[in-house]
Design a protein around this motif. Sequence first.
Motif, PDB file in Angstrom:
ATOM      1  N   UNK A   1       0.815  -9.812  14.827  1.00 30.54           N
ATOM      2  CA  UNK A   1      -0.254  -8.943  14.345  1.00 30.54           C
ATOM      3  C   UNK A   1      -0.651  -7.832  15.287  1.00 30.54           C
ATOM      4  N   UNK A   2       0.007  -7.737  16.439  1.00 28.37           N
ATOM      5  CA  UNK A   2      -0.310  -6.669  17.373  1.00 28.37           C
ATOM      6  C   UNK A   2       0.405  -5.378  16.971  1.00 28.37           C
ATOM      7  N   UNK A   3      -0.189  -4.252  17.357  1.00 31.63           N
ATOM      8  CA  UNK A   3       0.400  -2.952  17.053  1.00 31.63           C
ATOM      9  C   UNK A   3       1.586  -2.722  17.988  1.00 31.63           C
ATOM     10  N   UNK A   4       2.766  -2.567  17.420  1.00 27.02           N
ATOM     11  CA  UNK A   4       3.963  -2.341  18.223  1.00 27.02           C
ATOM     12  C   UNK A   4       4.429  -0.894  18.151  1.00 27.02           C
ATOM     13  N   UNK A   5       3.951  -0.164  17.134  1.00 32.37           N
ATOM     14  CA  UNK A   5       4.344   1.238  17.014  1.00 32.37           C
ATOM     15  C   UNK A   5       3.298   1.973  16.186  1.00 32.37           C
ATOM     16  N   UNK A   6       3.094   3.253  16.496  1.00 28.99           N
ATOM     17  CA  UNK A   6       2.143   4.081  15.774  1.00 28.99           C
ATOM     18  C   UNK A   6       2.863   5.314  15.258  1.00 28.99           C
ATOM     19  N   UNK A   7       2.497   5.764  14.070  1.00 29.24           N
ATOM     20  CA  UNK A   7       2.994   7.018  13.523  1.00 29.24           C
ATOM     21  C   UNK A   7       1.798   7.931  13.333  1.00 29.24           C
TER      22      UNK A   7
END
Length: 317
Positions: free
Chosen positions: A162-168
């Motif tokens: 559930x952790x953020x691994x990538x952002x757009x």
Amino acid sequence: MHHCPPPKNELAHWLKAYGTIKDGNYGHLLLEQQNDPDNDLMEALRIYFESAHLDAREHFHRKIGISLHPDGGAAPVVEYPKSLPSKAHRGLFGEVMAGLVTEAYQHEFVGGHAWRVPIFLFREHDDVEKYLWTLRYDPARMREIYGRHGTDFVGIALGGDGEVVRVIAGEAKWRKTLTESAVASLLYGPKEKNEETGELEHNGRGIWFEMNRDTVIPHGLRQLQYLLEQRDPNGHAAAIASIDRAVLELGSPPARTDLVVITGNGAAKRESSETVIGWETMPEDYKAGRNLQVVEVILKGGGELIDALYASLWSDN
């Protein structure tokens, strides 16, 4: 929160997709209108756009004291986003389209990541609150609205924990007609007079300039974190904590993909499948060194569609 899935079937009927990935780090997706909007599409867009605007609608109505309760009596004279001027609707439309295409066409984006848009950032627009507050007490005080500062759009990809691994993150723009000059102004900035030569030249402060100098962690990701803390702290606890660690430099920042979405009507002399940004190679003026995804959405009668769509939002309330 934004829970509405993208209407993929209706989009496929409305838009023809041409997608390419080059060198593993540059994606270009052309979405070209092939059929007129029908009732099914307009209803699907209405549901999606209401979901995208719901957080901001509740936020602004609460701030200016307008009830959204169905038993609250007569419909409010002022409401978000319907009461905003048409130019503002066009800007909002472009930003929602960025989320819509990211969720609907993620498998055709560079990297093939599972992008999610848990909430849109529309409440982060102080001038909208000022405008609606004044309009509530003086309906004649209509004016244009200053644009929202910061990240136009942000989405995330989550790991198994559930952790953020990538952002757009990136720029979402609407233009009535996507002529060569209109797109050049978006990419390279408006033209200004060169005091030395006397010629009109792009001032160099367009999309590429903003992307090249943006921070490693986009400000929109921090805004997204705060909204998640308010709206869904338990469901997105791991995502919230991972963004906090990245901002506080207690861990590595999530990997980033840059996004450019340009939406508008095709130019009069445009040929079918013709693009306004080159798809063969990464644009040479993009220097940020991250994965880049460009999306062109070419419509017919887009202004009329936007007007009808925004008039339909919460029309029963």
